[in-house]
Design a protein around this motif. Structure first.
Motif, PDB file in Angstrom:
ATOM      1  N   VAL A 179      -5.270  -3.130   6.746  1.00 62.09           N
ATOM      2  CA  VAL A 179      -5.006  -1.879   6.014  1.00 62.09           C
ATOM      3  C   VAL A 179      -4.492  -2.196   4.611  1.00 62.09           C
ATOM      4  N   TYR A 180      -3.604  -3.147   4.529  1.00 63.93           N
ATOM      5  CA  TYR A 180      -3.030  -3.553   3.235  1.00 63.93           C
ATOM      6  C   TYR A 180      -4.128  -3.866   2.219  1.00 63.93           C
ATOM      7  N   HIS A 181      -5.140  -4.594   2.652  1.00 58.24           N
ATOM      8  CA  HIS A 181      -6.216  -4.946   1.728  1.00 58.24           C
ATOM      9  C   HIS A 181      -7.275  -3.859   1.601  1.00 58.24           C
ATOM     10  N   GLN A 182      -7.767  -3.344   2.714  1.00 60.13           N
ATOM     11  CA  GLN A 182      -8.888  -2.407   2.671  1.00 60.13           C
ATOM     12  C   GLN A 182      -8.539  -1.107   1.940  1.00 60.13           C
ATOM     13  N   LEU A 183      -7.323  -0.650   2.066  1.00 57.53           N
ATOM     14  CA  LEU A 183      -6.906   0.571   1.370  1.00 57.53           C
ATOM     15  C   LEU A 183      -6.301   0.277  -0.002  1.00 57.53           C
ATOM     16  N   LYS A 184      -6.428  -0.982  -0.438  1.00 59.61           N
ATOM     17  CA  LYS A 184      -6.038  -1.423  -1.777  1.00 59.61           C
ATOM     18  C   LYS A 184      -4.541  -1.292  -2.058  1.00 59.61           C
ATOM     19  N   HIS A 185      -3.756  -1.260  -1.005  1.00 59.54           N
ATOM     20  CA  HIS A 185      -2.313  -1.235  -1.215  1.00 59.54           C
ATOM     21  C   HIS A 185      -1.827  -2.539  -1.841  1.00 59.54           C
ATOM     22  N   ASP A 186      -2.619  -3.610  -1.690  1.00 56.99           N
ATOM     23  CA  ASP A 186      -2.249  -4.883  -2.302  1.00 56.99           C
ATOM     24  C   ASP A 186      -2.320  -4.840  -3.827  1.00 56.99           C
ATOM     25  N   GLU A 187      -2.939  -3.809  -4.376  1.00 62.09           N
ATOM     26  CA  GLU A 187      -2.980  -3.643  -5.831  1.00 62.09           C
ATOM     27  C   GLU A 187      -1.659  -3.101  -6.383  1.00 62.09           C
ATOM     28  N   VAL A 188      -0.952  -2.326  -5.572  1.00 60.46           N
ATOM     29  CA  VAL A 188       0.225  -1.598  -6.071  1.00 60.46           C
ATOM     30  C   VAL A 188       1.514  -1.971  -5.340  1.00 60.46           C
ATOM     31  N   ALA A 189       1.429  -2.875  -4.376  1.00 60.58           N
ATOM     32  CA  ALA A 189       2.613  -3.350  -3.651  1.00 60.58           C
ATOM     33  C   ALA A 189       2.367  -4.815  -3.312  1.00 60.58           C
ATOM     34  N   LYS A 190       2.747  -5.685  -4.203  1.00 61.49           N
ATOM     35  CA  LYS A 190       2.312  -7.084  -4.155  1.00 61.49           C
ATOM     36  C   LYS A 190       3.074  -7.969  -3.166  1.00 61.49           C
ATOM     37  N   PHE A 191       4.166  -7.455  -2.606  1.00 64.37           N
ATOM     38  CA  PHE A 191       5.016  -8.303  -1.768  1.00 64.37           C
ATOM     39  C   PHE A 191       4.873  -7.928  -0.296  1.00 64.37           C
ATOM     40  N   TYR A 192       4.251  -8.810   0.474  1.00 65.15           N
ATOM     41  CA  TYR A 192       3.994  -8.578   1.896  1.00 65.15           C
ATOM     42  C   TYR A 192       4.820  -9.576   2.698  1.00 65.15           C
ATOM     43  N   SER A 193       5.701  -9.065   3.562  1.00 63.61           N
ATOM     44  CA  SER A 193       6.642  -9.923   4.301  1.00 63.61           C
ATOM     45  C   SER A 193       6.452  -9.747   5.807  1.00 63.61           C
ATOM     46  N   PHE A 194       6.410 -10.859   6.518  1.00 71.16           N
ATOM     47  CA  PHE A 194       6.100 -10.846   7.946  1.00 71.16           C
ATOM     48  C   PHE A 194       7.332 -10.527   8.792  1.00 71.16           C
ATOM     49  N   THR A 195       7.719  -9.279   8.780  1.00 71.27           N
ATOM     50  CA  THR A 195       8.788  -8.800   9.655  1.00 71.27           C
ATOM     51  C   THR A 195       8.336  -8.719  11.105  1.00 71.27           C
ATOM     52  N   LYS A 196       7.030  -8.603  11.340  1.00 66.98           N
ATOM     53  CA  LYS A 196       6.422  -8.621  12.687  1.00 66.98           C
ATOM     54  C   LYS A 196       7.066  -7.602  13.615  1.00 66.98           C
ATOM     55  N   HIS A 197       7.385  -6.444  13.076  1.00 63.80           N
ATOM     56  CA  HIS A 197       8.182  -5.487  13.839  1.00 63.80           C
ATOM     57  C   HIS A 197       7.388  -4.660  14.841  1.00 63.80           C
ATOM     58  N   LEU A 198       6.081  -4.549  14.673  1.00 67.53           N
ATOM     59  CA  LEU A 198       5.303  -3.702  15.582  1.00 67.53           C
ATOM     60  C   LEU A 198       3.975  -4.336  15.962  1.00 67.53           C
ATOM     61  N   MET A 199       3.601  -4.106  17.208  1.00 67.95           N
ATOM     62  CA  MET A 199       2.239  -4.385  17.658  1.00 67.95           C
ATOM     63  C   MET A 199       1.787  -3.153  18.445  1.00 67.95           C
ATOM     64  N   ILE A 200       1.714  -2.044  17.757  1.00 71.09           N
ATOM     65  CA  ILE A 200       1.351  -0.799  18.433  1.00 71.09           C
ATOM     66  C   ILE A 200      -0.165  -0.695  18.553  1.00 71.09           C
ATOM     67  N   PRO A 201      -0.640  -0.095  19.630  1.00 69.73           N
ATOM     68  CA  PRO A 201      -2.088   0.041  19.796  1.00 69.73           C
ATOM     69  C   PRO A 201      -2.638   1.227  19.018  1.00 69.73           C
ATOM     70  N   ASP A 202      -3.936   1.172  18.787  1.00 69.34           N
ATOM     71  CA  ASP A 202      -4.688   2.375  18.477  1.00 69.34           C
ATOM     72  C   ASP A 202      -5.312   2.864  19.773  1.00 69.34           C
ATOM     73  N   TYR A 203      -5.556   4.164  19.847  1.00 67.09           N
ATOM     74  CA  TYR A 203      -6.206   4.720  21.020  1.00 67.09           C
ATOM     75  C   TYR A 203      -7.526   5.360  20.616  1.00 67.09           C
ATOM     76  N   LEU A 204      -8.485   5.300  21.522  1.00 70.49           N
ATOM     77  CA  LEU A 204      -9.716   6.057  21.376  1.00 70.49           C
ATOM     78  C   LEU A 204      -9.608   7.277  22.275  1.00 70.49           C
ATOM     79  N   LEU A 205      -9.732   8.446  21.676  1.00 76.58           N
ATOM     80  CA  LEU A 205      -9.590   9.705  22.397  1.00 76.58           C
ATOM     81  C   LEU A 205     -10.914  10.439  22.450  1.00 76.58           C
TER      82      LEU A 205
END
Length: 345
Positions: free
Chosen positions: A226-252
């Motif tokens: 998401v960080y790259h595909q939605l181009k958030h890496d253009e406007v928020a250059k600092f990405y830190s591995f807090t590793k706080h979540l591994m939540i699933p996506d669901y198909l409904l």
């Protein structure tokens, strides 16, 4: 026929498929020259995402398996609205399918919170053990069929979420103090990021880039894709591995749409889900690596030096409070702990 029996067998990963009632295309199959039903599937990310690609492939296979009676059209990039909006449309039947982030499901059944809690899963293998367990999840996944006309088809791997911002690298909780961080629109996500030290800003995904660009937000939390595909890496250059979540996506899917299929077509539909899940999950693992490399080439800075234990300690009271609320949550939590022991990080 009880949907939990039909839908949940092997279904931990069906992805963003779009099926929408759209009649009249002749397919020359055994459907007697009849009309084709096209399910609309809403997705809030781009065409490059492995879940999108898996859903498109699923649609092609479904069309072949049903002799052209059913197909799928995937709508990426929030074309049909934010997840919170679309899930209401799914409930009333104007959209047939969607991918959704786990936290949004808490608004329909709060017990979904267990899989959305910070530092819940030790890793990918532990999470997959849980979502391969049909018996464990069948009551949860069918719990809103009666109230909301929604069936959970499967849970998908959605990466590991970390914090990124436009100010500085995050090493300790003090580095989050005063930062406005976007979270998904759920109470648990607000509580989590505030416990970690930041100011929570719930927001739909489609609004995040402009909010980062204008300073309405200082940062967000998500995986590398998401960080790259939605181009958030253009406007928020600092990405830190807090590793706080591994939540699933669901198909409904709309329960009514699923029930409306005849037995043979429904069986074909369900039978294709494991293939979709495997394609999407495997693709996601590789996609995350590619996304990080692309962001780094554009100047984003990835920080591995994070005091994860400090963040984990801050959110532990929230976790304990949530899982002790009832026996359902306790059982799910205990199953996760057993999976974590079997598959330590």
């Amino acid at each position: 026929m009880k949907l939990s029996k039909v839908v949940l067998t092997g279904i931990a990963g069906l992805m963003s498929l779009a099926l929408a009632a759209c009649g009249g295309s002749s397919n020359g199959g055994s459907g007697g020259g009849g009309s084709q039903t096209v399910f609309k599937l809403a997705f809030n990310q781009t065409e490059e995402h492995p879940q999108y690609k898996a859903a498109v492939d699923f649609g092609k296979k479904l069309e072949e398996a049903t002799d052209g009676r059913y197909s799928v059209r995937v709508y990426p990039n929030e074309q049909l609205g934010t997840q919170s909006d679309v899930v209401q449309n799914l409930s009333n039947g104007t959209v047939e399918m969607m991918y959704i982030g786990g936290p949004v499901m808490e608004g329909f059944n709060s017990d979904f919170i267990v899989y959305n809690l910070p530092y819940m899963f030790a890793g990918y293998d532990a999470q997959q053990q849980i979502f391969n367990d049909e018996e464990l999840n069948k009551d949860l996944f069918t719990s809103i069929e009666g109230s909301k006309n929604i069936t959970v088809l499967t849970a998908l791997y959605a990466g590991v979420r970390n914090v990124y911002n436009s100010k500085h690298a995050v090493v300790t909780p003090s580095d989050l103090q005063g930062l406005k961080i976007r979270v998904q629109q759920s109470d648990s996500q607000v509580s989590m990021i505030e416990s970690m030290g930041a100011i929570a800003s719930p927001m739909g995904q489609g609004d995040v880039y402009s909010a980062l660009q204008t300073g309405v937000l200082d940062g967000a939390e998500n995986n590398e894709t998401v960080y790259h595909q939605l181009k958030h890496d253009e406007v928020a250059k600092f990405y830190s591995f807090t590793k706080h979540l591994m939540i699933p996506d669901y198909l409904l899917i709309s329960t009514k749409a699923l029930e409306g299929m005849d037995d043979a077509d429904r069986e074909a539909f369900v039978g294709l889900v494991p293939e979709l899940r495997e394609e999407a999950n495997t693709g996601f693992l590789e996609f995350a690596k590619e996304s990080r490399a692309a962001s780094e080439s554009g100047g984003a800075q990835f920080n591995e030096d994070v005091d994860v234990d400090a963040f984990k300690a801050l959110v532990q009271p929230m976790v304990e409070s949530a899982v002790s609320a009832n026996d359902v949550r306790k059982a799910l939590y205990d199953a996760v702990q057993a999976a974590n022991a079997a598959h330590p990080a």
